[in-house]
Design a protein around this motif. Sequence first.
Motif, PDB file in Angstrom:
ATOM      1  N   GLY A 106       5.837  10.071   0.627  1.00  0.00           N
ATOM      2  CA  GLY A 106       5.665   9.291   1.846  1.00  0.00           C
ATOM      3  C   GLY A 106       5.671   7.808   1.539  1.00  0.00           C
ATOM      4  O   GLY A 106       6.080   7.386   0.450  1.00  0.00           O
ATOM      5  N   LYS A 107       5.229   7.023   2.507  1.00  0.00           N
ATOM      6  CA  LYS A 107       5.095   5.575   2.342  1.00  0.00           C
ATOM      7  C   LYS A 107       3.733   5.167   2.890  1.00  0.00           C
ATOM      8  O   LYS A 107       3.233   5.773   3.843  1.00  0.00           O
ATOM      9  CB  LYS A 107       6.212   4.843   3.098  1.00  0.00           C
ATOM     10  N   TRP A 108       3.156   4.120   2.299  1.00  0.00           N
ATOM     11  CA  TRP A 108       1.839   3.700   2.769  1.00  0.00           C
ATOM     12  C   TRP A 108       1.643   2.208   2.633  1.00  0.00           C
ATOM     13  O   TRP A 108       2.316   1.532   1.863  1.00  0.00           O
ATOM     14  CB  TRP A 108       0.737   4.472   2.050  1.00  0.00           C
ATOM     15  N   ALA A 109       0.698   1.696   3.426  1.00  0.00           N
ATOM     16  CA  ALA A 109       0.278   0.298   3.371  1.00  0.00           C
ATOM     17  C   ALA A 109      -1.222   0.265   3.598  1.00  0.00           C
ATOM     18  O   ALA A 109      -1.769   1.123   4.317  1.00  0.00           O
ATOM     19  CB  ALA A 109       1.000  -0.537   4.424  1.00  0.00           C
ATOM     20  N   THR A 110      -1.900  -0.691   2.991  1.00  0.00           N
ATOM     21  CA  THR A 110      -3.356  -0.760   3.078  1.00  0.00           C
ATOM     22  C   THR A 110      -3.840  -2.199   3.206  1.00  0.00           C
ATOM     23  O   THR A 110      -3.206  -3.126   2.731  1.00  0.00           O
ATOM     24  CB  THR A 110      -4.020  -0.165   1.819  1.00  0.00           C
ATOM     25  N   ASP A 111      -4.979  -2.339   3.842  1.00  0.00           N
ATOM     26  CA  ASP A 111      -5.693  -3.620   3.873  1.00  0.00           C
ATOM     27  C   ASP A 111      -7.152  -3.324   3.504  1.00  0.00           C
ATOM     28  O   ASP A 111      -7.877  -2.725   4.294  1.00  0.00           O
ATOM     29  CB  ASP A 111      -5.609  -4.251   5.259  1.00  0.00           C
ATOM     30  N   ASN A 112      -7.607  -3.666   2.247  1.00  0.00           N
ATOM     31  CA  ASN A 112      -6.806  -4.470   1.339  1.00  0.00           C
ATOM     32  C   ASN A 112      -6.083  -3.584   0.306  1.00  0.00           C
ATOM     33  O   ASN A 112      -4.918  -3.305   0.447  1.00  0.00           O
ATOM     34  CB  ASN A 112      -7.681  -5.500   0.617  1.00  0.00           C
ATOM     35  N   SER A 113      -6.788  -3.167  -0.738  1.00  0.00           N
ATOM     36  CA  SER A 113      -6.183  -2.351  -1.781  1.00  0.00           C
ATOM     37  C   SER A 113      -6.400  -0.866  -1.492  1.00  0.00           C
ATOM     38  O   SER A 113      -7.149  -0.496  -0.579  1.00  0.00           O
ATOM     39  CB  SER A 113      -6.768  -2.719  -3.144  1.00  0.00           C
ATOM     40  N   PHE A 129      -4.432  -5.439  -4.479  1.00  0.00           N
ATOM     41  CA  PHE A 129      -4.593  -6.533  -3.517  1.00  0.00           C
ATOM     42  C   PHE A 129      -3.474  -7.546  -3.683  1.00  0.00           C
ATOM     43  O   PHE A 129      -2.942  -8.082  -2.727  1.00  0.00           O
ATOM     44  CB  PHE A 129      -5.955  -7.200  -3.687  1.00  0.00           C
ATOM     45  N   GLY A 130      -3.081  -7.776  -4.932  1.00  0.00           N
ATOM     46  CA  GLY A 130      -1.945  -8.663  -5.193  1.00  0.00           C
ATOM     47  C   GLY A 130      -2.238 -10.114  -4.872  1.00  0.00           C
ATOM     48  O   GLY A 130      -3.367 -10.577  -4.915  1.00  0.00           O
ATOM     49  N   ASN A 162     -11.839  -2.373   1.405  1.00  0.00           N
ATOM     50  CA  ASN A 162     -11.814  -3.576   2.224  1.00  0.00           C
ATOM     51  C   ASN A 162     -12.473  -4.717   1.467  1.00  0.00           C
ATOM     52  O   ASN A 162     -13.487  -4.541   0.804  1.00  0.00           O
ATOM     53  CB  ASN A 162     -12.549  -3.355   3.545  1.00  0.00           C
ATOM     54  N   GLY A 163     -11.879  -5.896   1.589  1.00  0.00           N
ATOM     55  CA  GLY A 163     -12.389  -7.046   0.859  1.00  0.00           C
ATOM     56  C   GLY A 163     -11.656  -7.217  -0.460  1.00  0.00           C
ATOM     57  O   GLY A 163     -10.978  -6.320  -0.952  1.00  0.00           O
ATOM     58  N   ASP A 164     -11.788  -8.381  -1.023  1.00  0.00           N
ATOM     59  CA  ASP A 164     -11.143  -8.714  -2.287  1.00  0.00           C
ATOM     60  C   ASP A 164     -12.210  -8.837  -3.359  1.00  0.00           C
ATOM     61  O   ASP A 164     -13.125  -9.650  -3.241  1.00  0.00           O
ATOM     62  CB  ASP A 164     -10.368 -10.025  -2.140  1.00  0.00           C
TER      63      ASP A 164
END
Length: 210
Positions: A106-113, A129-130, A162-164
Amino acid sequence: MRKVLFAALVLAFATASAPAALWNTGVDNSGVALPYGTADPHYSLITVPSGPSTAMAIVPHPDWVAPPADARWIAPTPYGTQDPDGWFHFEQRFNVTSTSGFAVSGKWATDNSGQIYLNNIDTGIVRAFGSSGTYGFQSLEAFEITSGFQLGANTLQFRVRNGDLVLPHGIPPGPMGLLVTDVTVVPVPGAVLLGMLGLSVVGVKLRKRA
């Protein structure tokens, strides 16, 4: 009798290689994107820093990658909310009749890591997080899992942080979210080829006996 045997083998191969049901984030039981604010029927939120919550389809943050028509970003809170710092664990379950010969992709995206776990085992798949331009929420990234399956029920878990971790303490972590698209269970090419070769051999033997 030979026709019955061959038909049974075909059915068994087709059943073993048939994809299990997996779902994009934020869709109903027909795979249609949910209205914003609607609870996701397929993804459970089992860990939330602020306590028990429900995953729901949300309006994406302007900085997030736009979801395709058949998916939504999900989170426990609507757009514009400052979610707490920490880990959010989203999961969905699926059944398989074999422990090999297929892959979850599949494909995924996250905020943050983010991290992906299968049956509580770390797959090693991560969204870091990049830095600006490479944040995990700015693009969809492909993933594939080819091992770690167990017969019957399996748990696919997306852990979103969530958070850096490198930001100074006290800076608000901002909103969090998860987007998963094109997620499915498919036979790997080698398994399909071996299965078809096996059926061909059976067919040849049956013809010789005729």
